[in-house]
Scaffold this active site. Structure first.
Site, PDB file in Angstrom:
ATOM      1  N   HIS A 124       0.701  -1.183  -0.017  1.00  0.00           N
ATOM      2  CA  HIS A 124       0.052  -0.088  -0.112  1.00  0.00           C
ATOM      3  C   HIS A 124       0.945   1.243   0.037  1.00  0.00           C
ATOM      4  CE1 HIS A 124      -3.377  -2.555   0.631  1.00  0.00           C
ATOM      5  NE2 HIS A 124      -2.741  -2.924   2.022  1.00  0.00           N
ATOM      6  N   ARG A 126      -0.224  18.517   3.649  1.00  0.00           N
ATOM      7  CA  ARG A 126       1.274  18.517   3.362  1.00  0.00           C
ATOM      8  C   ARG A 126       1.905  18.569   2.219  1.00  0.00           C
ATOM      9  NH1 ARG A 126       2.706  13.466   2.430  1.00  0.00           N
ATOM     10  NH2 ARG A 126       1.259  11.729   3.651  1.00  0.00           N
TER      11      ARG A 126
END
Length: 740
Positions: free
Chosen positions: A280, A338
């Site tokens: 992932h 971010r």
């Protein structure tokens, strides 16, 4: 009149000054000056010193931009990073705690204190660690520090994936069906999973990077997966709240880079495809996404801007979407508040420095361009180079970079790294060594550069994924842009099964061993020539002097097949010196014997020009000692081979008798289970002497915030299980055994 009144009050200085202020306050010039002074006072002073609250390559990357802008930097470091590159790169550095991240890089109070102590006016969080902590952003603000990122409110709204889904739904952004509520009782969550329908995806509501994610195919897997996701989420993000989503079976992961300023202007900088993943986590990203229409791109970008506007966003952010390849529909997945790891590919196709944008927006400046001015220039790839053991399921690896020579940077090839030769990859942090970023005028041109740059990227001392990245880049489906998140699983036979190429790989290793032998002899001759004198020099000349016969030398190597993990194979290399300084080399392996006529010329410390049977090749060599072996790595053309030689083995041998390899191999009794990686034991699920079934979980290891469940290889009784929760174990150390 004003002058007269002031003269009359010469003996009363205070009243004179007050009167003068009143008189001049009525003049237009004075009013303008006062307004300008007020404006200067309200306008924040540009940042002149930044503390970088991160480590590794992103800290180094932020420091580079800050230095270009004339801004001083402060690094922070844990005990494990005291000599790290990001510490050496910054103007100042402050220790913030011991090696574990929770005691150092996740310590917001100590980082803020370091900023105040060094006079930094702003903190850049990078990615990971505290970059998506609303509490940390708030703490910075409360202490008069500029947080180079979005407002705490946006981080809070988007950091909770459950809350963000509700906000996005209200904003009209498409959502994947699932459960995003507060109730976390395991029986309730299991019933919600049944309603959604398997397969489902279990995800932590906070954090990212694939940590804590689990794909659950059926109800009988749910409890173990749910509890494991909670543990991993708590260890990585400090929050164990979980959400459930319908798992789309053929998805693409496409994300959009957005940017906003403090005046309400928000734009997108095109999209990135991040579909090629393992565990992932992304390993190859590209921009723009391949095989999408301009209409799709426009709708995706507008949805991302709508998402950002819904939370009054400013600074850098990424809106991630999951695309159902069957229907072509996209759904909101999450918003990362971010700078992303893969931001360089966006920088390459828009020609902008996003860290500079972050700093300027934090300073109160508007965005330098509007949406209509955003370019789309060519194509870019990013390959993440990790210390990991690919044949063992991409498990993270630790160790020392005994040799590290990245591909040289150019205007179209970029390497973002946080390490140098001799540095160690620690078990405490992410195992990424570097990011290789390439640009081309088209996708095909960029892909050619990616393949070439990967073949020239030299790392030795620990296992890496470089060879695997090369396989990905050379796969026909990747070349065609047919990517999805199951790419590696779908093509695992092509990417992992090398049995059809085994003979070819073995012959290439034999060829590489011949090159190694020639380079070693040539290098030693060069050293003797530079430092030797007297009679000894004739015995070590090129060729060495022998009476009535040619000097001969024998090497015994073990070839470590780093491509598929099938183990090591012995090779015996017989090298005969010829009068013209060349070598006749014969390499014997398992049923193979090949001969070569070789001439080697040393070009420098690691580099050689080697002529083999009339063909010239450029060769690089790296050697180091480890675990009673001499390790030899060779790079030639697009090939890389790793050989081992027992220390203490005689190198010069003029005996013409048969030479056979004599290598010891470590082995354990059947049923023995060893640690697949260095890590921390977080949970022991069985007891010594207990009867277990095949595949039953025995203990849970954690390394670099990723959990690995160690299971029984067969049915039987557990023997020798002595490890306890909280104990550190070394890679390949014995954990327990299973006996009947």
């Amino acid at each position: 009149m004003a002058l007269l009144i002031l003269r009359r009050n010469l003996h009363g200085r205070t009243s004179s000054l007050l009167l003068r202020a009143r008189l001049f306050s009525h003049s237009p010039a004075a009013a303008a000056a006062a307004a300008a002074a007020k404006q200067r006072a309200s306008k924040p002073k540009p940042v002149e010193k930044i503390l970088v609250a991160n480590r590794g390559e992103i800290a180094c990357r932020i420091v580079r931009t800050a230095r270009r802008l004339g801004i001083r930097t402060v690094a922070v470091y844990s005990d494990a990073d005291a000599g790290a590159l990001h510490v050496r790169s910054a103007d100042e550095a402050v220790r913030i705690g011991p090696a574990p991240a929770r005691l150092s890089y996740l310590g917001g109070a100590s980082i803020v204190e370091a900023a105040l102590r060094t006079g930094a006016q702003a903190i850049h969080p990078g990615y990971g660690f505290l970059s998506e902590s609303a509490e940390f952003a708030q703490l910075c603000e409360e202490n008069g520090l500029t947080f180079i990122g979005p407002p705490a409110s946006a981080i809070r709204d988007m950091g909770d994936k459950s809350a963000s889904k509700k906000i996005m739904g209200s904003a009209g952004v498409p959502l994947v069906p699932g459960y995003h509520g507060d109730e976390q009782d395991i029986d309730f969550m299991r019933s919600e999973a049944e309603k959604i329908g398997y397969p489902i995806l279990i995800k932590p509501t906070h954090g990212g990077g694939g940590k804590g994610m689990r794909i659950v195919q059926s109800a009988n897997e749910f409890v173990e997966s749910f509890l494991g996701a909670q543990r991993e989420a708590a260890a990585s993000f400090g929050v164990d709240k979980i959400l459930l989503e319908k798992y789309i079976t053929r998805p693409r992961h496409i994300e959009v880079q957005i940017f906003g300023d403090k005046y309400g202007n928000i734009l997108h900088l095109n999209e990135r495809d991040c579909s090629v993943q393992r565990r992932h986590q992304k390993i190859i990203e590209e921009a723009p996404a391949p095989n999408v229409s301009s209409d799709f791109r426009a709708h995706l970008g507008q949805a991302a801007v709508s998402a950002a506007k819904a939370v009054n966003y400013h600074n850098a952010g990424t809106v991630e979407f999951i695309v159902d390849t069957a229907s072509g529909q996209f759904y909101f997945m999450e918003m990362n508040t971010r700078l992303q790891v893969e931001h360089p590919v966006t920088e390459m196709i828009v020609g902008q420095d996003l860290v500079e944008w972050q700093i300027r927006v934090a300073n109160g400046e508007p965005l330098p361009i509007d949406q209509s001015e955003v370019p789309l220039l060519g194509h870019a790839f990013e390959a993440r180079i990790y210390a990991e053991n690919v044949p063992k399921g991409f498990l993270p690896a630790t160790g020392v970079l005994h040799h590290y020579r990245p591909v040289p940077g150019t205007s179209s090839v970029r390497v973002d790294t946080g390490v140098e030769k001799g540095d160690a990859v620690s078990m405490h942090y992410d195992p990424m060594i570097a990011k290789l970023v390439v640009w081309g005028e088209s996708r095909s041109a960029a892909l050619v550069k990616l393949k070439d740059s990967l073949s020239k990227f030299q790392v030795a001392g620990l296992p890496t994924n470089i060879n695997f990245l090369r396989k990905l880049a050379n796969h026909w489906a990747f070349e065609d842009g047919n990517v999805e998140t199951h790419f590696i699983e779908n093509f695992k036979d092509d990417l992992f099964d090398d049995s059809c190429h085994e003979k070819e790989a073995y012959e290439e290793a034999i060829y590489g061993a011949a090159l190694v032998a020639a380079c070693i002899c040539n290098k030693e001759h060069s050293n003797f020539r530079e430092g030797g004198n007297g009679l000894n020099s004739i015995w070590y000349g090129n060729p060495p002097f022998r009476v009535n016969h040619c000097a001969k030398r024998v090497f015994e190597f073990q070839w470590d097949n780093d491509y598929d993990g099938t183990g090591s194979k012995p090779l015996v290399i017989s090298l005969t010196y010829q009068a013209d300084g060349q070598y006749d080399i014969e390499v014997e392996g398992e049923g193979n014997s090949l001969g070569f006529h070789v001439k080697a010329t040393c070009l420098g410390n690691h580099d050689f020009r080697v002529e083999v049977d009339g063909v010239n090749v450029q060769v690089s060599l790296a050697t180091y000692e480890k675990d009673l072996d001499k390790h030899i790595h060779i790079w030639h053309g697009s090939k890389h081979h790793h050989f081992r030689q027992k220390l203490g083995q005689p190198l010069f041998d003029d005996d013409d008798s048969q030479h056979k390899p004599s290598f010891e191999t470590a082995s354990h009794p059947q049923g023995t289970v060893v640690a697949p990686m260095a890590g921390l034991v977080v949970k022991v699920l069985a007891k010594d002497g207990m009867r277990v079934e095949e595949g039953q979980p025995i203990l849970v290891l954690e390394a670099m915030k990723m959990e690995h469940v160690v299971k029984a290889p067969s049915a039987g009784h557990v023997h020798g299980l002595a490890v306890t929760a909280g104990q550190q174990v070394r890679d390949s150390s014995v954990l327990f055994s299973i006996k009947e």
